[in-house]
Design a protein around this motif. Structure first.
Motif, mmCIF file in Angstrom:
data_model
loop_
_atom_site.group_PDB
_atom_site.id
_atom_site.type_symbol
_atom_site.label_atom_id
_atom_site.label_comp_id
_atom_site.label_asym_id
_atom_site.label_seq_id
_atom_site.Cartn_x
_atom_site.Cartn_y
_atom_site.Cartn_z
ATOM 1 N N GLY A 168 -0.659 12.172 17.894
ATOM 2 C CA GLY A 168 -0.187 13.529 18.041
ATOM 3 C C GLY A 168 1.313 13.591 17.866
ATOM 4 N N SER A 169 1.806 14.799 17.944
ATOM 5 C CA SER A 169 3.222 15.067 17.798
ATOM 6 C C SER A 169 3.783 15.490 19.148
ATOM 7 C CB SER A 169 3.425 16.187 16.774
ATOM 8 O OG SER A 169 4.770 16.537 16.688
ATOM 9 N N VAL A 170 4.901 14.899 19.542
ATOM 10 C CA VAL A 170 5.516 15.235 20.820
ATOM 11 C C VAL A 170 6.068 16.654 20.729
ATOM 12 C CG1 VAL A 170 7.326 14.638 22.463
ATOM 13 C CG2 VAL A 170 6.085 12.817 21.255
ATOM 14 N N VAL A 171 5.647 17.498 21.669
ATOM 15 C CA VAL A 171 6.100 18.886 21.706
ATOM 16 C C VAL A 171 7.350 19.001 22.567
ATOM 17 C CG1 VAL A 171 5.478 21.236 22.372
ATOM 18 C CG2 VAL A 171 3.757 19.735 21.353
ATOM 19 N N ILE A 208 1.271 5.888 10.433
ATOM 20 C CA ILE A 208 1.479 7.080 9.599
ATOM 21 C C ILE A 208 0.615 6.991 8.347
ATOM 22 C CG2 ILE A 208 3.176 8.418 8.272
ATOM 23 C CD1 ILE A 208 3.512 8.633 11.343
ATOM 24 N N LYS A 209 0.507 5.799 7.762
ATOM 25 C CA LYS A 209 -0.369 5.611 6.591
ATOM 26 C C LYS A 209 -1.814 5.886 6.973
ATOM 27 C CE LYS A 209 -1.715 2.438 2.892
ATOM 28 N NZ LYS A 209 -2.746 3.355 2.529
ATOM 29 N N GLN A 210 -2.248 5.396 8.139
ATOM 30 C CA GLN A 210 -3.610 5.637 8.618
ATOM 31 C C GLN A 210 -3.853 7.140 8.783
ATOM 32 O OE1 GLN A 210 -6.066 3.378 9.243
ATOM 33 N NE2 GLN A 210 -7.519 4.856 10.048
ATOM 34 N N ILE A 211 -2.889 7.848 9.352
ATOM 35 C CA ILE A 211 -3.006 9.296 9.547
ATOM 36 C C ILE A 211 -3.140 10.000 8.199
ATOM 37 C CG2 ILE A 211 -1.753 11.361 10.317
ATOM 38 C CD1 ILE A 211 -0.536 9.491 12.547
ATOM 39 N N ASP A 212 -2.303 9.606 7.245
ATOM 40 C CA ASP A 212 -2.363 10.208 5.903
ATOM 41 C C ASP A 212 -3.686 9.894 5.216
ATOM 42 O OD1 ASP A 212 0.139 11.315 6.239
ATOM 43 O OD2 ASP A 212 1.189 9.726 5.132
ATOM 44 N N ASP A 213 -4.150 8.643 5.333
ATOM 45 C CA ASP A 213 -5.446 8.258 4.758
ATOM 46 C C ASP A 213 -6.579 9.056 5.404
ATOM 47 O OD1 ASP A 213 -4.160 6.434 3.134
ATOM 48 O OD2 ASP A 213 -4.780 4.667 4.285
ATOM 49 N N SER A 218 -11.050 11.060 13.669
ATOM 50 C CA SER A 218 -10.297 10.497 14.781
ATOM 51 C C SER A 218 -9.337 9.454 14.213
ATOM 52 C CB SER A 218 -11.241 9.852 15.799
ATOM 53 O OG SER A 218 -11.972 8.801 15.205
ATOM 54 N N PHE A 219 -8.337 9.077 14.987
ATOM 55 C CA PHE A 219 -7.312 8.155 14.497
ATOM 56 C C PHE A 219 -7.925 6.862 13.957
ATOM 57 C CE2 PHE A 219 -4.309 4.648 15.272
ATOM 58 C CZ PHE A 219 -3.304 5.043 14.412
ATOM 59 N N ASP A 220 -8.877 6.286 14.685
ATOM 60 C CA ASP A 220 -9.476 5.015 14.251
ATOM 61 C C ASP A 220 -10.641 5.209 13.281
ATOM 62 O OD1 ASP A 220 -11.427 5.970 15.942
ATOM 63 O OD2 ASP A 220 -11.377 4.261 17.308
ATOM 64 N N ARG A 221 -10.874 6.431 12.875
ATOM 65 C CA ARG A 221 -11.895 6.822 11.912
ATOM 66 C C ARG A 221 -13.321 6.507 12.391
ATOM 67 N NH1 ARG A 221 -10.478 4.963 6.206
ATOM 68 N NH2 ARG A 221 -8.499 5.873 6.717
ATOM 69 N N ASP A 269 8.437 13.524 17.298
ATOM 70 C CA ASP A 269 7.947 12.182 16.955
ATOM 71 C C ASP A 269 6.424 12.153 16.971
ATOM 72 O OD1 ASP A 269 10.486 11.108 16.736
ATOM 73 O OD2 ASP A 269 10.487 10.224 18.749
ATOM 74 N N TYR A 270 5.850 11.332 16.102
ATOM 75 C CA TYR A 270 4.414 11.050 16.164
ATOM 76 C C TYR A 270 4.203 9.865 17.079
ATOM 77 C CZ TYR A 270 2.726 14.203 12.543
ATOM 78 O OH TYR A 270 2.358 15.305 11.836
ATOM 79 N N VAL A 271 3.179 9.947 17.926
ATOM 80 C CA VAL A 271 2.862 8.874 18.864
ATOM 81 C C VAL A 271 1.369 8.565 18.811
ATOM 82 C CG1 VAL A 271 4.778 9.301 20.459
ATOM 83 C CG2 VAL A 271 2.641 10.562 20.750
#
Length: 131
Positions: free
Chosen positions: A42-45, A73-78, A109-112, A29-31
């Motif tokens: 990140g991705s849960v390992v 997820i859209k933010q991550i892709d953007d 970074s996530f929040d750009r 999962d992405y969290v």
């Protein structure tokens, strides 16, 4: 119920331990997590050893804020798309200024609020002319 999980930050970042209070979060999962400088993803390992206390080898254990939603997820892709654009812009600057370095990757970074450029070089690189 609180659990400790291992999360790999961003696509190729380091793995770190995080507290999670959601039993539905599982490996893969992405969290969205608390990070040193704001929000990150990140991705849960995996689930970690339950014997970990409030500190991991990397410092205090931060929290998973939420399972990544559609907007996240859209933010991550953007961010990946913008980082790719920044990568090519940086490559042009490296050529324009004849810097003795090789650009390897870039990521937001996530929040750009921050972008990081990864590079290799034989020696020190003088960036003063860029400012």
């Amino acid at each position: 119920m609180e659990r400790i999980i291992l999360v790999q930050l961003r696509e190729s970042g380091q793995a770190a331990f995080f507290k999670v209070f959601n039993d539905e979060i599982k490996a893969g999962d992405y969290v969205v997590v608390e990070a040193d400088r704001g929000l990150d993803y990140g991705s849960v390992v995996s689930q970690a050893d339950s014997k970990l206390d409030e500190k991991s080898p990397d410092g205090p254990i931060r929290k998973v804020l939420r399972l990544a939603n559609v907007a996240d997820i859209k933010q991550i892709d953007d961010n990946k798309l913008k980082a790719r654009e920044a990568y090519f812009s940086c490559q042009k600057k490296i050529a324009d200024y004849k810097l003795d370095m090789k650009l390897v990757d870039s990521e937001y970074s996530f929040d750009r609020s921050k972008i990081v450029f990864y590079f290799t070089a034989e020696g020190r690189v003088d960036f003063r002319e860029l400012g």
